[in-house]
Design a protein around this motif. Structure first.
Motif, PDB file in Angstrom:
ATOM      1  N   GLN A 122       2.634 -22.272   1.296  1.00 49.82           N
ATOM      2  CA  GLN A 122       1.951 -21.411   2.162  1.00 49.82           C
ATOM      3  C   GLN A 122       2.907 -20.959   3.168  1.00 49.82           C
ATOM      4  O   GLN A 122       2.708 -19.887   3.516  1.00 49.82           O
ATOM      5  N   TRP A 123       4.112 -21.324   3.361  1.00 53.07           N
ATOM      6  CA  TRP A 123       5.097 -20.656   4.202  1.00 53.07           C
ATOM      7  C   TRP A 123       5.766 -19.597   3.442  1.00 53.07           C
ATOM      8  O   TRP A 123       5.959 -18.303   4.172  1.00 53.07           O
ATOM      9  N   VAL A 124       5.981 -19.596   2.004  1.00 57.52           N
ATOM     10  CA  VAL A 124       6.469 -18.452   1.253  1.00 57.52           C
ATOM     11  C   VAL A 124       5.095 -17.394   1.468  1.00 57.52           C
ATOM     12  O   VAL A 124       5.593 -15.986   1.430  1.00 57.52           O
ATOM     13  N   ALA A 125       3.833 -17.789   1.282  1.00 57.28           N
ATOM     14  CA  ALA A 125       2.766 -16.653   1.303  1.00 57.28           C
ATOM     15  C   ALA A 125       2.787 -15.970   2.389  1.00 57.28           C
ATOM     16  O   ALA A 125       2.446 -14.795   2.495  1.00 57.28           O
ATOM     17  N   GLU A 126       3.308 -16.508   3.509  1.00 60.85           N
ATOM     18  CA  GLU A 126       3.364 -15.837   5.208  1.00 60.85           C
ATOM     19  C   GLU A 126       4.495 -14.454   4.773  1.00 60.85           C
ATOM     20  O   GLU A 126       4.436 -13.868   5.732  1.00 60.85           O
ATOM     21  N   VAL A 127       5.231 -14.748   4.010  1.00 58.44           N
ATOM     22  CA  VAL A 127       6.131 -13.620   3.767  1.00 58.44           C
ATOM     23  C   VAL A 127       5.622 -12.296   3.557  1.00 58.44           C
ATOM     24  O   VAL A 127       6.315 -11.109   3.506  1.00 58.44           O
ATOM     25  N   PHE A 128       4.538 -12.140   2.513  1.00 60.37           N
ATOM     26  CA  PHE A 128       3.992 -11.250   1.861  1.00 60.37           C
ATOM     27  C   PHE A 128       2.928 -10.343   2.871  1.00 60.37           C
ATOM     28  O   PHE A 128       2.282 -10.919   3.462  1.00 60.37           O
ATOM     29  N   PRO A 144      -3.031 -11.337  16.335  1.00 56.31           N
ATOM     30  CA  PRO A 144      -1.680 -12.008  15.737  1.00 56.31           C
ATOM     31  C   PRO A 144      -1.718 -11.352  14.100  1.00 56.31           C
ATOM     32  O   PRO A 144      -0.447 -11.301  13.848  1.00 56.31           O
ATOM     33  N   GLU A 145      -2.690 -11.062  13.588  1.00 53.40           N
ATOM     34  CA  GLU A 145      -2.432 -10.633  12.034  1.00 53.40           C
ATOM     35  C   GLU A 145      -1.897  -9.176  12.157  1.00 53.40           C
ATOM     36  O   GLU A 145      -0.980  -8.820  11.525  1.00 53.40           O
ATOM     37  N   LEU A 146      -2.547  -8.433  12.986  1.00 54.49           N
ATOM     38  CA  LEU A 146      -2.075  -7.069  13.123  1.00 54.49           C
ATOM     39  C   LEU A 146      -0.755  -6.903  13.500  1.00 54.49           C
ATOM     40  O   LEU A 146      -0.142  -6.053  13.138  1.00 54.49           O
ATOM     41  N   ALA A 147      -0.015  -7.848  14.415  1.00 51.69           N
ATOM     42  CA  ALA A 147       1.089  -7.745  14.877  1.00 51.69           C
ATOM     43  C   ALA A 147       2.157  -7.971  13.794  1.00 51.69           C
ATOM     44  O   ALA A 147       3.020  -7.459  13.681  1.00 51.69           O
ATOM     45  N   MET A 148       1.651  -9.118  13.094  1.00 53.33           N
ATOM     46  CA  MET A 148       2.445  -9.392  11.746  1.00 53.33           C
ATOM     47  C   MET A 148       2.646  -8.133  10.997  1.00 53.33           C
ATOM     48  O   MET A 148       3.594  -7.867  10.313  1.00 53.33           O
ATOM     49  N   LEU A 149       1.495  -7.340  10.761  1.00 50.45           N
ATOM     50  CA  LEU A 149       1.473  -6.312   9.757  1.00 50.45           C
ATOM     51  C   LEU A 149       2.121  -5.294  10.534  1.00 50.45           C
ATOM     52  O   LEU A 149       2.931  -4.480   9.753  1.00 50.45           O
ATOM     53  N   ALA A 150       2.277  -5.104  11.706  1.00 51.98           N
ATOM     54  CA  ALA A 150       3.247  -4.108  12.371  1.00 51.98           C
ATOM     55  C   ALA A 150       4.666  -4.360  12.433  1.00 51.98           C
ATOM     56  O   ALA A 150       5.372  -3.408  11.980  1.00 51.98           O
ATOM     57  N   LEU A 151       4.906  -5.652  12.458  1.00 50.35           N
ATOM     58  CA  LEU A 151       6.384  -6.167  12.015  1.00 50.35           C
ATOM     59  C   LEU A 151       6.840  -5.853  10.680  1.00 50.35           C
ATOM     60  O   LEU A 151       7.693  -5.325  10.604  1.00 50.35           O
ATOM     61  N   ALA A 165       6.282   2.325   1.753  1.00 54.72           N
ATOM     62  CA  ALA A 165       7.697   2.108   2.283  1.00 54.72           C
ATOM     63  C   ALA A 165       8.341   0.933   1.116  1.00 54.72           C
ATOM     64  O   ALA A 165       9.658   1.248   0.839  1.00 54.72           O
ATOM     65  N   LEU A 166       7.589  -0.051   0.947  1.00 58.44           N
ATOM     66  CA  LEU A 166       8.258  -1.018  -0.089  1.00 58.44           C
ATOM     67  C   LEU A 166       8.372  -0.273  -1.606  1.00 58.44           C
ATOM     68  O   LEU A 166       9.502  -0.644  -1.996  1.00 58.44           O
ATOM     69  N   GLY A 167       7.689   0.544  -1.889  1.00 58.90           N
ATOM     70  CA  GLY A 167       7.942   1.389  -3.248  1.00 58.90           C
ATOM     71  C   GLY A 167       8.923   2.022  -3.149  1.00 58.90           C
ATOM     72  O   GLY A 167       9.812   2.264  -4.039  1.00 58.90           O
ATOM     73  N   LEU A 168       9.059   2.641  -1.850  1.00 58.44           N
ATOM     74  CA  LEU A 168      10.596   3.559  -1.964  1.00 58.44           C
ATOM     75  C   LEU A 168      11.527   2.873  -1.740  1.00 58.44           C
ATOM     76  O   LEU A 168      12.656   3.056  -2.416  1.00 58.44           O
ATOM     77  N   ILE A 169      11.797   1.441  -1.319  1.00 67.28           N
ATOM     78  CA  ILE A 169      12.722   0.779  -1.397  1.00 67.28           C
ATOM     79  C   ILE A 169      12.968   0.458  -2.841  1.00 67.28           C
ATOM     80  O   ILE A 169      14.064   0.428  -3.203  1.00 67.28           O
ATOM     81  N   ILE A 170      12.347   0.045  -3.610  1.00 64.02           N
ATOM     82  CA  ILE A 170      12.463  -0.430  -4.951  1.00 64.02           C
ATOM     83  C   ILE A 170      12.815   0.744  -5.780  1.00 64.02           C
ATOM     84  O   ILE A 170      13.937   0.723  -6.423  1.00 64.02           O
ATOM     85  N   SER A 171      12.378   1.957  -5.514  1.00 66.91           N
ATOM     86  CA  SER A 171      12.859   3.257  -6.178  1.00 66.91           C
ATOM     87  C   SER A 171      14.054   3.439  -5.783  1.00 66.91           C
ATOM     88  O   SER A 171      15.072   3.873  -6.491  1.00 66.91           O
ATOM     89  N   ALA A 172      14.569   3.348  -4.683  1.00 66.48           N
ATOM     90  CA  ALA A 172      16.107   3.598  -4.159  1.00 66.48           C
ATOM     91  C   ALA A 172      17.040   2.953  -4.569  1.00 66.48           C
ATOM     92  O   ALA A 172      18.204   3.122  -4.724  1.00 66.48           O
ATOM     93  N   THR A 173      16.656   1.376  -4.781  1.00 64.76           N
ATOM     94  CA  THR A 173      17.598   0.527  -5.438  1.00 64.76           C
ATOM     95  C   THR A 173      17.536   0.453  -6.983  1.00 64.76           C
ATOM     96  O   THR A 173      17.899  -0.642  -7.281  1.00 64.76           O
ATOM     97  N   SER A 174      16.877   1.335  -7.702  1.00 65.91           N
ATOM     98  CA  SER A 174      16.798   0.915  -9.105  1.00 65.91           C
ATOM     99  C   SER A 174      17.567   2.318  -9.875  1.00 65.91           C
ATOM    100  O   SER A 174      17.661   3.188  -9.315  1.00 65.91           O
ATOM    101  N   ALA A 175      18.178   1.774 -10.976  1.00 68.98           N
ATOM    102  CA  ALA A 175      19.068   2.917 -11.420  1.00 68.98           C
ATOM    103  C   ALA A 175      18.022   3.551 -12.679  1.00 68.98           C
ATOM    104  O   ALA A 175      18.209   4.667 -13.089  1.00 68.98           O
ATOM    105  N   GLY A 193       5.702  -3.541   8.863  1.00 74.64           N
ATOM    106  CA  GLY A 193       5.687  -2.190   8.628  1.00 74.64           C
ATOM    107  C   GLY A 193       6.913  -1.585   9.107  1.00 74.64           C
ATOM    108  O   GLY A 193       7.808  -0.816   8.494  1.00 74.64           O
ATOM    109  N   ALA A 194       7.509  -2.193  10.410  1.00 77.79           N
ATOM    110  CA  ALA A 194       8.611  -1.581  10.946  1.00 77.79           C
ATOM    111  C   ALA A 194       9.674  -1.891  10.318  1.00 77.79           C
ATOM    112  O   ALA A 194      10.645  -1.113   9.930  1.00 77.79           O
ATOM    113  N   VAL A 195       9.996  -3.207   9.832  1.00 75.61           N
ATOM    114  CA  VAL A 195      11.191  -3.847   8.803  1.00 75.61           C
ATOM    115  C   VAL A 195      11.269  -2.902   7.639  1.00 75.61           C
ATOM    116  O   VAL A 195      12.311  -2.478   7.261  1.00 75.61           O
ATOM    117  N   LEU A 196      10.198  -2.544   6.930  1.00 71.80           N
ATOM    118  CA  LEU A 196      10.067  -2.102   5.435  1.00 71.80           C
ATOM    119  C   LEU A 196      10.330  -0.691   5.876  1.00 71.80           C
ATOM    120  O   LEU A 196      11.226   0.066   5.034  1.00 71.80           O
TER     121      LEU A 196
END
Length: 379
Positions: free
Chosen positions: A325-331, A355-362, A281-291, A364-367
């Protein structure tokens, strides 16, 4: 060869480069950012490392030993009232090292002057992070040895005082989850995160932009297919291929490198297959926003640098400055790599990793939602 033509071509390329702000960003900011990150933010040295301490003695001598560990700045001491609480913190990944001072510590110190055995303390490390654990052990042994020599010397007669050759205090070390401090399980588990993050994004980053340049994406848009159906049509085939890759990588790591997950293999493959969809999904976002395809590849490479540096793939996150460490949590890769290592090294299951699975699911939903909006915007 005409040097005049060469100069003209060079001038043309320089002007074209300066007209492209994104290329300038990659050329200038990426090297500087990598230099600063590798040189100052990322380190395998032990500085400010959380050190859990269970002081069962509570004497002046044990308190002095703990104070000396804090004074050097290598460790940040976190006291625990019971041994069970300390063990839970180490197993849960909250600590990189732990020190247990037995209840007879001060008594054994006094007995040294009468020829008794050296007092003992127990040091424990999270062996999952092999390099950091090895460095922490070296620092801890050195500090305890130096302080122990002074403590033992203070109980000897004045004429016999002096630093004992053996350091005064015996440290009994134990590495949890990885007793031999073998670095292969740590790196194998992290490699899944890096490969599935970088390769999946790179493969999908050029898909929509290439189809748009060739005109096939416009043909797809005039069909009855909805944007969500197009999204699924893009990610499901790649997802199936990369899911097979996960199985193959697991088998190769097991049979060739001798590294198998300590936890459930099925659970690991299911989580990895879901993470593949997140990365796609992240790759598709990059593709759709690139010229252009080149811009998509540049964005992917730009994303891969913090991925390697900040996701915990090669460097322990707990050893980074707190803002980093706060920035790392964004990935998303940060959470997936934690899950990989928890399954591979600590045999953790879905409940402990909730907790980690919930973050990964979040993520996934956002992306997925952003990817869907990006495809709709191109319609």
């Amino acid at each position: 060869m005409s040097w005049r033509r060469v100069r003209t071509l060079v001038r043309r390329e320089v002007l074209a480069t300066f007209r492209d702000p994104f290329t300038l960003l990659v050329l200038v900011c990426v090297p500087l950012g990598a230099l600063l990150a590798f040189g100052s933010l990322l380190s395998v040295d032990v500085h400010g490392m959380p050190l859990g301490v269970h002081d069962a003695d509570g004497s002046a001598a044990s308190r002095r030993l703990v104070a000396e560990l804090v004074a050097q700045g290598n460790f940040v001491v976190r006291p625990y009232a019971t041994r069970q609480e300390l063990d839970r913190a180490l197993i849960g990944g909250d600590l990189g090292a732990a020190l247990v001072i037995p209840p007879d510590f001060s008594r054994d110190l006094a007995n040294v002057a009468r020829g008794g055995a050296r007092p003992q303390v127990q040091a424990q490390y999270d062996g999952g992070e092999a390099v950091l654990a090895g460095n922490a052990e070296a620092f801890l042994l050195g500090l305890v040895s130096a302080t122990g020599a002074e403590l033992v010397g203070s109980h000897l007669p004045v004429a016999e005082r002096g630093a004992p050759a053996d350091g005064g205090i015996e440290v009994v070390s134990r590495a949890a989850f990885n007793p031999t401090l073998d670095g292969r399980p740590f790196m194998v588990a992290g490699t899944f995160g890096f490969v599935l993050s970088f390769v999946t994004v790179l493969i999908t980053a050029v898909s929509i932009v290439n189809e748009r340049l060739t005109g096939t994406f416009e043909q797809l848009q005039v069909t009855p297919a909805t944007a969500f159906e197009i999204l699924l049509g893009k990610i499901l085939p790649y997802g199936a291929v990369f899911a097979v890759d996960v199985v193959l990588m697991t088998l190769v790591a097991g049979f060739v490198l001798g590294v198998w997950p300590a936890g459930s293999l099925v659970f690991f493959i299911v989580v990895s297959a879901f993470y593949v969809l997140v990365s796609l999904a992240l790759g598709l976002i990059i593709s759709a926003t690139s010229a252009t395809a080149g811009e998509a590849v540049q964005k992917t490479v730009l994303l891969s640098i913090p991925l390697v540096q900040l996701s915990g793939f090669a460097f322990a996150i707990r050893n980074m400055p707190t803002p980093v460490q706060w920035v790392a949590e964004v990935f998303p890769a940060t959470h997936y790599i934690r899950i990989c290592r928890a399954i591979y090294l600590r045999a953790e299951g879905p409940l402990s990793l909730a907790p980690e699975l919930a973050m990964l699911a979040l993520f996934g939903a956002v992306l997925m939602a952003i990817a869907l909006r990006s495809i709709e915007a191109r319609a």
